[in-house]
Design a protein around this motif. Structure first.
Motif: not given
Length: 195
Positions: A100-101, A103, A113-118, A120, A126
């Motif tokens: 999960s990103v 958003d 959840a991460w702040h961006s796809e890049q 993770w 996270s």
């Protein structure tokens, strides 16, 4: 447009799932969290911690078929691109972890959840929801989950497949110390199809 569709599906989908696995059977609970359409929410253990993770799979993870001998874990930046590959595969279970990103939408406190796809993809931890979980931790926890003999008594092989931006992540996971398992673990770099 694909991103709008993905987030619309994410917001519309609420999967009722267990926040705890026993050694015998996964149980559903009243807990809910928004996840991708078609994803199933599972509980994974990491060291002294546990967290929830959404997985797209070609089988019901709460009612696993007997005879699974092989698991393919597709690690992809865009998990929607794998939907067409999730057909029945006989004795093969296909899993696509949903990273999960964050958003701006409300996330379960138990879902990393991460702040961006890049973030993770590069192995960062996270930063929202269940904080402090790296993609490496997620993959390690999946290996532990698959190692439960009561869930997968006939498992012989787990194959991690990286594609596109995730090939480096999968390759770096291969170099990490692995827990002893009763099954073989392989790592594959898949080529992207050209259109």
């Amino acid at each position: 447009m694909e991103r709008v569709r993905r987030y619309a599906l994410l917001l519309c989908s609420v999967v009722m799932a267990s926040m705890a696995f026993s050694d015998a059977v996964a149980r559903r609970s009243d807990s809910s969290a928004p996840v991708e359409a078609g994803a199933q929410l599972v509980r994974l253990d990491a060291a002294a911690d546990s967290f929830a993770l959404a997985l797209v799979a070609n089988a019901d993870l709460y009612n696993l078929p007997r005879g699974i001998r092989r698991v393919v874990v597709l690690v992809e930046g865009d998990s929607n691109s794998s939907e067409s590959q999730l057909d029945e595969q006989g004795d093969t279970l296909i899993l696509v972890p949903q990273f999960s990103v964050a958003d701006g939408r409300r996330l379960s406190a138990d879902l990393p959840a991460w702040h961006s796809e890049q973030a993770w993809v590069e192995g960062e931890v996270s930063s929202e929801g269940h904080v402090g979980i790296s993609a490496f931790t997620v993959l390690d926890a999946l290996v532990s989950y698959l190692g439960r003999s009561s869930h997968f008594p006939q498992l012989q092989e787990v194959v991690f497949v990286g594609r596109g931006t995730t090939t480096d992540l999968v390759d770096r996971h291969r170099l990490r110390p692995q827990v002893v398992t009763s099954f073989r673990i392989r790592y594959v770099k898949a080529r992207l199809a050209r259109h």
